[in-house]
Design an enzyme around this catalytic site. Sequence first.
Site, PDB file in Angstrom:
ATOM      1  N   LYS A 200       0.867  -1.181   0.000  1.00 44.35           N
ATOM      2  CA  LYS A 200       0.000   0.000   0.000  1.00 44.35           C
ATOM      3  C   LYS A 200       0.898   1.223   0.000  1.00 44.35           C
ATOM      4  CE  LYS A 200      -3.642   0.422   0.083  1.00 44.35           C
ATOM      5  NZ  LYS A 200      -4.562   0.679  -1.026  1.00 44.35           N
ATOM      6  N   HIS A 328     -10.143  -7.327  -4.166  1.00 45.77           N
ATOM      7  CA  HIS A 328      -9.807  -6.227  -3.272  1.00 45.77           C
ATOM      8  C   HIS A 328     -10.274  -6.554  -1.851  1.00 45.77           C
ATOM      9  CE1 HIS A 328     -11.805  -2.694  -1.280  1.00 45.77           C
ATOM     10  NE2 HIS A 328     -10.631  -2.140  -1.471  1.00 45.77           N
TER      11      HIS A 328
HETATM   12  O1  GKR Z   1      -7.444   0.024   4.228  1.00 45.92           O
HETATM   13  O2  GKR Z   1      -6.007   1.598   3.886  1.00 45.92           O
HETATM   14  C1  GKR Z   1      -6.753   0.733   3.494  1.00 45.92           C
HETATM   15  C2  GKR Z   1      -6.826   0.468   2.021  1.00 45.92           C
HETATM   16  O3  GKR Z   1      -6.182   1.481   1.337  1.00 45.92           O
HETATM   17  C3  GKR Z   1      -8.256   0.336   1.571  1.00 45.92           C
HETATM   18  O4  GKR Z   1      -9.004   1.414   2.018  1.00 45.92           O
HETATM   19  C4  GKR Z   1      -8.406   0.227   0.063  1.00 45.92           C
HETATM   20  O5  GKR Z   1      -9.775   0.209  -0.258  1.00 45.92           O
HETATM   21  O6  GKR Z   1      -7.248  -1.887   0.263  1.00 45.92           O
HETATM   22  C5  GKR Z   1      -7.901  -1.037  -0.544  1.00 45.92           C
HETATM   23  C6  GKR Z   1      -7.262  -0.891  -1.896  1.00 45.92           C
HETATM   24  O7  GKR Z   1      -6.736  -1.866  -2.411  1.00 45.92           O
HETATM   25  O8  GKR Z   1      -7.334   0.177  -2.500  1.00 45.92           O
HETATM   26 MG    MG Z   2      -6.430  -0.786  -4.261  1.00 42.25          MG
END
Ligand code: GKR
Ligand code: MG
Length: 430
Positions: A200, A328
Amino acid sequence: MSSHAIRHVRVTPIAFRDPPLLNAAGIHEPWALRSIIEIETDSGLVGINESYGDLPMLESLARAAPALAGLSPWALNDMETRVAALVTPPAQTASEFLGQQVSLAPGTHVSKTMAKVISAFEVAMLDLQGQMAGAPVVDLLGGAARASVPFSAYLFFKYAEHIDKPYAPDPWGEALTPEQLVAQARRMIGEYGFQSIKLKAGALPPAQEAAALLALAQAFPGAPLRIDPNGNWSVATSLAIVEQLRGVLEYYEDPAPGLDGMAAVARACEVPLATNMVVTDLAEFRRNAEMGCPVKIVLSDHHYWGGLRATQRLSLMCQTFGLGLSMHSNSHLGVSLTAMTHLAASVPHLSYACDTHYPWQDDEVIAGGRLRFERGSLRVPTTPGLGVTLDRDALARLHDNYLHCGIRHRDDLAQMRKYDPTFTGQQPRF
Ligand code: GKR
Ligand code: MG
C-alpha cells in the site's frame, strides 16, 4: 411442520482493533467497523454474513431487512427485487467522488448502497441454502475450480502506535523505511506463507515507497509484487515510478486518479493497470471498455459488487473483454474471508492471489478462532453453507467495542489530522 421461510434478520454492529496503517487518505483509526448479519428461518436455521458497519450501511440494512420476511432462502432474485424497492437507487458513481477521502474504499460510497445490501443478504441466504442442501456455498456457485485460494501479503507503511493510545501497541512495530518494511514482510510471510506481495503506497514520498518495493524485490526474489498508491500520484509521478520499478511489478494498482488518469498512464506504460477505484460497477466497466480498456485487471469485491453471483457475472464480463480479475479487501474478519474464499474458488478466471487485510486484525468472530493459512492459501470449506459459525461470546465482546469506541464512520483523514493538523488529503498529493 416448521418451514424454512425467513422469519427474522438480525444485524449486529461490531468494532475491532485496527493498527495505525498509512494510506492516501490518511491513517487508519484505532477501531474498524463491520456488521454481522444473521438471517433466521422458521425452522431455526441461521445463515450468517459480514459486511460494512458504518452508520449509513446499518440504516440501509435496517430499512431493507423487512423485505426478507416470509421469503424462501432460495429466492435470491426476489430478495434483490424487494431490496431494490426499499433502498434508494444510486444517484452517483464512485468515480464522481474522486478527491474525497472515502474514494479509496469504494464500499463506503453511498452509490453502492443497493449492491452492498443485496450482497449482505445474499451471502447469508446462500449460507442457509447450503445448510438446507448439505452443500458448501462453493458448490451452490457451480463447484470449486481450485481446492484452496491464494492470498497475498498486504504490506503497509505504519506508525508504531495510535496517537490516541487506546490500547497497547500492536506487535508489528513501525514501518517507514525499506528495512522496516522488509522486516514486516518477513514476519507476515513467516506467519502466513504468502507467495505474492502487495504494498500500500500513496502515503510517503514516492521515491521512498519505490525504494521499499525494490528492497522487497531483492529480499523476495521471484515473488509477484504490486504497488497501490490509491490514485495519489500524478500521471507524471506514476510514469517516473513505474520506470524505476521496471521488471519488478506483476501489476500496477491505481497509480493515478480517475479513469482518464489511468488511461494516460496506460498509454506510456507496459505494466498492466489494475483497479478497485475506477471500475467499481458496470457503468464504469462499460466506460473502461469504450476507452479501449486502459485498466486490464479488475479487483472485485463481492461486498460492493452485489454479491457472489454478481461477481461471477463480472468474471464473465472480464473474460469477454480480455481483462484479468482479482480481489480487493478492506479491514475484515473471518466471515468475509470465508465468503471471499468460496467465491474465489468458484471463479476459474480469478487467477491472481487475492488481497486480504486479515493479518492486520488480531480478533475473530467465528467459532474456533482465527482462520489458518497454508503457504498463503486458505482451503475451501467442504462442510454445508459457508462452513463457519459465530462465536457468541466474541460477537458480544466485539459489539461492546462498537458501543464504546465512538466511531460511526471510517474517517482516515480526520485521524491523520490528529497527527498533522495541516494534512489536507488533497489528491493526487505527489
Ligand atoms: O485500508 O487503507 C486501506 C486500504 O487502502 C483500503 O481502504 C483500500 O480500499 O485496500 C484497498 C485498496 O486496495 O485500494
Ligand atoms: Mg487498491
